[in-house]
Design a protein around this motif. Structure first.
Motif, PDB file in Angstrom:
ATOM      1  N   ALA A  98      50.497 -52.049  49.878  1.00 42.93           N
ATOM      2  CA  ALA A  98      50.283 -51.744  48.462  1.00 42.93           C
ATOM      3  C   ALA A  98      51.591 -51.298  47.810  1.00 42.93           C
ATOM      4  O   ALA A  98      51.925 -51.730  46.694  1.00 42.93           O
ATOM      5  CB  ALA A  98      49.221 -50.664  48.302  1.00 42.93           C
ATOM      6  N   LYS A  99      52.342 -50.461  48.510  1.00 44.10           N
ATOM      7  CA  LYS A  99      53.627 -49.993  47.979  1.00 44.10           C
ATOM      8  C   LYS A  99      54.607 -51.155  47.820  1.00 44.10           C
ATOM      9  O   LYS A  99      55.299 -51.263  46.802  1.00 44.10           O
ATOM     10  CB  LYS A  99      54.212 -48.937  48.909  1.00 44.10           C
ATOM     11  N   LEU A 100      54.640 -52.035  48.804  1.00 41.57           N
ATOM     12  CA  LEU A 100      55.522 -53.203  48.723  1.00 41.57           C
ATOM     13  C   LEU A 100      55.108 -54.134  47.594  1.00 41.57           C
ATOM     14  O   LEU A 100      55.961 -54.693  46.892  1.00 41.57           O
ATOM     15  CB  LEU A 100      55.545 -53.948  50.058  1.00 41.57           C
ATOM     16  N   ASN A 101      53.789 -54.300  47.394  1.00 48.30           N
ATOM     17  CA  ASN A 101      53.312 -55.139  46.290  1.00 48.30           C
ATOM     18  C   ASN A 101      53.707 -54.550  44.940  1.00 48.30           C
ATOM     19  O   ASN A 101      54.084 -55.283  44.023  1.00 48.30           O
ATOM     20  CB  ASN A 101      51.796 -55.323  46.368  1.00 48.30           C
ATOM     21  N   GLU A 102      53.619 -53.220  44.810  1.00 48.26           N
ATOM     22  CA  GLU A 102      54.061 -52.570  43.567  1.00 48.26           C
ATOM     23  C   GLU A 102      55.544 -52.815  43.333  1.00 48.26           C
ATOM     24  O   GLU A 102      55.971 -53.083  42.202  1.00 48.26           O
ATOM     25  CB  GLU A 102      53.787 -51.068  43.633  1.00 48.26           C
ATOM     26  N   THR A 103      56.322 -52.733  44.404  1.00 50.38           N
ATOM     27  CA  THR A 103      57.763 -52.973  44.293  1.00 50.38           C
ATOM     28  C   THR A 103      58.034 -54.407  43.853  1.00 50.38           C
ATOM     29  O   THR A 103      58.881 -54.658  42.979  1.00 50.38           O
ATOM     30  CB  THR A 103      58.462 -52.688  45.633  1.00 50.38           C
ATOM     31  N   VAL A 104      57.310 -55.349  44.421  1.00 51.83           N
ATOM     32  CA  VAL A 104      57.496 -56.753  44.057  1.00 51.83           C
ATOM     33  C   VAL A 104      57.110 -56.980  42.595  1.00 51.83           C
ATOM     34  O   VAL A 104      57.814 -57.686  41.859  1.00 51.83           O
ATOM     35  CB  VAL A 104      56.683 -57.673  45.004  1.00 51.83           C
ATOM     36  N   GLU A 105      56.010 -56.370  42.159  1.00 55.52           N
ATOM     37  CA  GLU A 105      55.602 -56.504  40.758  1.00 55.52           C
ATOM     38  C   GLU A 105      56.659 -55.930  39.825  1.00 55.52           C
ATOM     39  O   GLU A 105      56.987 -56.520  38.792  1.00 55.52           O
ATOM     40  CB  GLU A 105      54.260 -55.810  40.524  1.00 55.52           C
ATOM     41  N   TRP A 106      57.215 -54.757  40.181  1.00 58.85           N
ATOM     42  CA  TRP A 106      58.257 -54.143  39.360  1.00 58.85           C
ATOM     43  C   TRP A 106      59.490 -55.051  39.304  1.00 58.85           C
ATOM     44  O   TRP A 106      60.049 -55.284  38.242  1.00 58.85           O
ATOM     45  CB  TRP A 106      58.640 -52.779  39.940  1.00 58.85           C
ATOM     46  N   MET A 107      59.871 -55.579  40.475  1.00 62.15           N
ATOM     47  CA  MET A 107      61.037 -56.472  40.506  1.00 62.15           C
ATOM     48  C   MET A 107      60.769 -57.733  39.681  1.00 62.15           C
ATOM     49  O   MET A 107      61.652 -58.211  38.960  1.00 62.15           O
ATOM     50  CB  MET A 107      61.383 -56.839  41.953  1.00 62.15           C
ATOM     51  N   HIS A 108      59.573 -58.264  39.788  1.00 70.70           N
ATOM     52  CA  HIS A 108      59.211 -59.472  39.058  1.00 70.70           C
ATOM     53  C   HIS A 108      59.317 -59.236  37.555  1.00 70.70           C
ATOM     54  O   HIS A 108      59.913 -60.030  36.816  1.00 70.70           O
ATOM     55  CB  HIS A 108      57.787 -59.893  39.450  1.00 70.70           C
ATOM     56  N   SER A 109      58.750 -58.123  37.091  1.00 71.76           N
ATOM     57  CA  SER A 109      58.807 -57.843  35.649  1.00 71.76           C
ATOM     58  C   SER A 109      60.245 -57.577  35.211  1.00 71.76           C
ATOM     59  O   SER A 109      60.657 -58.007  34.123  1.00 71.76           O
ATOM     60  CB  SER A 109      57.904 -56.660  35.293  1.00 71.76           C
ATOM     61  N   THR A 110      61.025 -56.890  36.033  1.00 70.49           N
ATOM     62  CA  THR A 110      62.430 -56.622  35.700  1.00 70.49           C
ATOM     63  C   THR A 110      63.218 -57.921  35.601  1.00 70.49           C
ATOM     64  O   THR A 110      64.001 -58.115  34.668  1.00 70.49           O
ATOM     65  CB  THR A 110      63.064 -55.699  36.755  1.00 70.49           C
TER      66      THR A 110
END
Length: 139
Positions: A98-110
């Motif tokens: 879940a933490k890694l998915n949040e990181t990926v989502e943040w990176m994707h939006s950035t």
């Protein structure tokens, strides 16, 4: 020249002296032999019974026995404890995912924000070039 090292077979107990580890193969079992943590001179100064006792102790220490598993205080041999441990591990992994998915989502939006800004800057540069071309034509 390399010093001789003592090697022994953990299956049959055969021991021999070698200079190179690659040559330390048991001629009885055809298995790689284990280097003894004692130098050659000290080992040869022992009597034959002491050598055999030392090799036997090393073999017993390296081999897990049924008795050590039975007497071990409720290690992971208990199925309920094993299931509980694995369930806990699964929960920890799910949290990590879940933490890694949040990181990926943040990176994707950035990344998309940065690409959008870059595209806007390109459009602004094109617009400014057109204005500059128009001003130069007017002169």
């Amino acid at each position: 020249m390399r010093e001789l090292s003592v090697y022994y077979c953990d299956k049959c107990g055969y021991y021999a002296y070698f200079q190179l580890p690659k040559n330390a193969v048991c001629h009885l079992c055809a298995r790689p032999m284990i280097r003894l943590d004692m130098n050659h001179r000290d080992f040869t100064s022992l009597g034959y019974e002491d050598r055999d006792r030392l090799i036997a102790l090393k073999m017993v220490a390296a081999a897990p026995t049924l008795a050590s598993r039975i007497t071990a205080p409720e290690k992971l041999y208990c199925q309920r404890k094993l299931v509980g441990t694995l369930t806990q591990h699964v929960l920890e992994l799910e949290k990590e995912i879940a933490k890694l998915n949040e990181t990926v989502e943040w990176m994707h939006s950035t990344i998309w924000d940065e690409l959008r800004k870059k595209q806007e800057l390109k459009e602004e540069v094109r617009h400014l070039k057109k204005l500059l071309d128009i001003q130069q034509e007017d002169r």
